[in-house]
Scaffold this motif. Structure first.
Motif, PDB file in Angstrom:
ATOM      1  N   THR A 234       0.833  -1.212   0.000  1.00 47.45           N
ATOM      2  CA  THR A 234       0.000   0.000   0.000  1.00 47.45           C
ATOM      3  C   THR A 234       0.861   1.253   0.000  1.00 47.45           C
ATOM      4  N   VAL A 259      -6.926  -1.273   7.207  1.00 50.85           N
ATOM      5  CA  VAL A 259      -7.201   0.154   7.430  1.00 50.85           C
ATOM      6  C   VAL A 259      -5.939   0.836   7.949  1.00 50.85           C
ATOM      7  N   VAL A 263      -5.029   1.407   3.198  1.00 50.23           N
ATOM      8  CA  VAL A 263      -5.776   1.136   1.957  1.00 50.23           C
ATOM      9  C   VAL A 263      -6.897   2.167   1.812  1.00 50.23           C
ATOM     10  N   ASP A 264      -7.283   2.452   0.597  1.00 51.28           N
ATOM     11  CA  ASP A 264      -8.269   3.506   0.348  1.00 51.28           C
ATOM     12  C   ASP A 264      -9.704   3.015   0.471  1.00 51.28           C
ATOM     13  N   MET A 310     -11.901   3.267  10.396  1.00 49.12           N
ATOM     14  CA  MET A 310     -12.182   3.643   8.995  1.00 49.12           C
ATOM     15  C   MET A 310     -12.546   5.113   8.908  1.00 49.12           C
ATOM     16  N   THR A 315     -11.101   5.670   5.255  1.00 46.54           N
ATOM     17  CA  THR A 315     -11.228   4.480   4.414  1.00 46.54           C
ATOM     18  C   THR A 315     -12.682   4.306   3.977  1.00 46.54           C
TER      19      THR A 315
END
Ligand SMILES: [Zn+2]
Length: 444
Positions: A234, A259, A263-264, A310, A315
C-alpha cells in the motif's frame, strides 16, 4: 470456443473470485448493434469538441446538499458542462441541440466502482451507458481487455462508460487456482503485470511499476497477504500514485490491519465479519463468504473499533450488496451485511457503490447499479446518501472530484435526466428520460 462459452468460462474465473454472481458473464455482445452505434458515432465525431447542447428548464439535483433548485439551463460544449444558468440568461450564440427538459431532474452520471470487464462485452457496456452508468472501475481482469475498451471510449468508437481498472495482487497460493488463468492468458500464473503473485521477497517497486505500466490506476489486494506485506504494498502504491482497494479481509490480514495499512477502500461488506474471527488463516480466503456472522455483532467492540478506525483514516466501504443479496444467500449474511452498511454509514464511513456485476444479459434490463442503490436504501441510507455513493463519493475516491460527481460548471457532461425526483424515491434513477454521455445524448 464460441462467444457465450468463452464468456461463461470467464464468468467461472471471476464468480468465485468476487464472491459470487449468477449472470456475471451474461454480457455477451450483440455485434450488429455495436457496429451500427459505432458507425453513427464516427459520422458525427468531427465537430464534437465544439458542439453545443443546451438542456432547458431542468431541475438540477445537488447530491451533496440533498436538494433540488429552481428550473435551470445546462449549457454543454463538447464533453464539458460550460455553464448552469438561470432561464433568463442569454442563450449561447450557437446552439446545435436544444433539449426541452421541463419536468425532468438532472443527476450526475452514475459510477459503478466494482465491475469486471471481459472480452466481447462492448454492447453490454453501451447498454450500461444508456442505463445511466458513465464511469466504471474494473476490479480484476485482463488489463489488455480493459485497456482496449478504455481506448475505444476515449476515441468515441464506443459510447460506453469511462473505464478505470485495477491490477490484482495476491499471495502465490491463490494463483494455483484456475480462476485467474483466463485473465492472464500468455503468462505463467501470477506473473502477468495485472495479476501478480507477491511474497516477502518480491521487488515491490518493480511490481507496482509493472502494474501501473499495464494502465491500471488501482491495486486490488485480493487474498493470502499478511498485514506487513499489505502495508508495504500500500505504501509503495501510494508513492507511485496508485490507489488501493482491498478485499474486506485478505487472509491473514484482517480489516483493521488493512485500514491501518492505509488502503483507500475495503470491498465486500460480509468479509469485514472476519475482524471478529478467533483466528484468520491464509487458506480461509477460499471460504471468505462464510464469515462468523452469528458470533460477531455489528455493534460489538471489535466492529466498532474497525468502523471508527475507517472513519479516522477516511477508508471507504464498498459493500457490493447487489452481488450478495440479488441471489440466494444465507439470511444471517444478508442481515449482517445490511446492518454493517447502515452502521458504517451512520458513524461516518464514506460508502461507495459497486455491483461486482455491471449488467445482466436481458437487453431490456437496466444496469445493476440501480438495484445496488435500492439495497443501500434498504440498509438505511437516505435516497440522497445512496445517490452520493454512486456520484460524489466515488468521484472523490477516484481522484475526480473536480470533474465528476456533480452537474456543475466545469464538470464532465455526464448526466441523467429523470422523470421523477430521486431524493424522494431512489427508484426514480430507473425513470430515465435521457442519458448524456460526455456531451452526447444517447438514444434509448
Ligand atoms: Zn469483483
Amino acid at each position: 470456443m464460441d462467444v457465450s462459452a468463452y464468456a461463461a468460462a470467464r464468468c467461472a474465473v471471476f464468480r468465485a473470485a468476487c464472491g459470487a454472481v449468477p449472470g456475471a458473464a451474461l454480457v455477451v455482445a450483440s455485434f450488429i448493434a455495436i457496429g451500427t452505434a459505432a458507425h453513427a458515432q464516427r459520422a458525427t465525431a468531427h465537430d464534437a469538441s465544439s458542439r453545443v447542447l443546451v438542456i432547458d428548464s431542468v431541475r438540477v439535483v445537488d447530491v451533496a446538499a440533498a436538494r433540488t433548485g429552481a428550473l435551470q439551463r445546462i449549457v454543454i460544449r463538447g464533453d464539458m458542462i460550460a455553464a448552469v444558468t438561470n432561464l433568463d440568461a442569454p442563450l449561447p450564440a450557437t446552439v446545435d441541440v436544444l433539449l426541452n427538459a421541463r419536468g425532468a431532474y438532472a443527476i450526475p452520471g452514475l459510477v459503478d466502482h466494482h465491475v469486471h470487464l471481459v472480452p466481447r462485452q462492448a454492447s453490454a457496456l453501451e447498454r450500461a451507458a444508456r442505463g445511466g452508468v458513465t464511469l466504471v472501475n474494473s476490479m480484476a481482469g485482463d488489463a489488455r481487455v480493459a485497456g482496449e475498451y478504455a481506448r475505444q471510449v476515449i476515441t468515441k468508437e464506443l459510447a460506453a462508460p469511462e473505464i478505470v481498472y485495477a491490477s490484482v495482487l495476491a499471495g502465490p497460493g491463490f494463483f494455483i487456482d484456475p480462476r485467474f488463468r483466463g485473465a492472464g492468458v500468455g503468462f505463467a500464473p501470477g506473473t502477468a503485470p495485472w495479476a501478480q503473485a507477491m511474497t516477502d521477497t518480491t521487488d515491490l517497486v518493480r511490481a507496482v511499476a509493472r502494474a501501473r505500466g499495464s494502465g491500471a490506476e488501482v491495486l486490488k489486494l485480493y487474498a493470502m497477504l499478511d498485514s506487513t506485506l499489505a502495508a508495504r504494498i500500500t505504501n509503495e502504491a501510494h508513492v507511485q500514485g496508485m490507489r488501493v482497494v482491498a478485499h474486506g479481509t485478505v487472509f491473514p490480514a484482517r480489516p483493521l490491519q488493512l485500514v491501518q495499512s492505509g488502503v483507500d477502500v475495503l470491498t465486500h461488506v460480509p468479509y469485514l465479519s472476519w475482524q471478529g474471527a478467533p483466528s484468520v488463516q491464509a487458506d480461509d480466503a477460499f471460504k471468505r463468504a462464510e464469515g462468523p456472522y452469528a458470533s460477531v455483532a455489528v455493534d460489538g467492540a471489535q466492529i466498532t473499533t474497525l468502523v471508527d478506525a475507517m472513519v479516522k483514516a477516511g477508508t471507504a466501504l464498498e459493500p457490493t450488496l447487489y452481488v450478495f443479496l440479488a441471489r440466494e444467500s444465507p439470511a444471517v449474511m444478508r442481515a449482517w451485511s445490511l446492518a454493517l452498511t447502515r452502521r458504517a454509514h451512520e458513524r461516518g464511513v464514506p460508502i461507495v457503490s459497486g455491483t461486482d456485476n455491471l449488467i445482466g444479459s436481458d437487453t431490456a434490463a437496466l444496469p445493476n447499479i440501480h438495484a445496488e442503490l435500492a439495497y443501500l436504501v434498504e440498509a438505511g441510507l437516505s435516497p440522497a446518501a445512496a445517490l452520493a455513493t454512486a456520484t460524489t463519493v466515488p468521484a472523490r475516491v477516484m481522484g475526480r472530484s473536480t470533474t465528476h460527481g456533480a452537474v456543475a460548471t466545469g464538470f464532465v457532461a455526464d448526466l441523467l435526466l429523470l422523470d421523477a425526483n430521486p431524493l424522494e424515491d431512489i427508484g426514480a434513477t430507473r425513470k430515465i428520460r435521457n442519458v448524456v454521455l460526455r456531451g452526447r445524448v444517447l438514444g434509448r
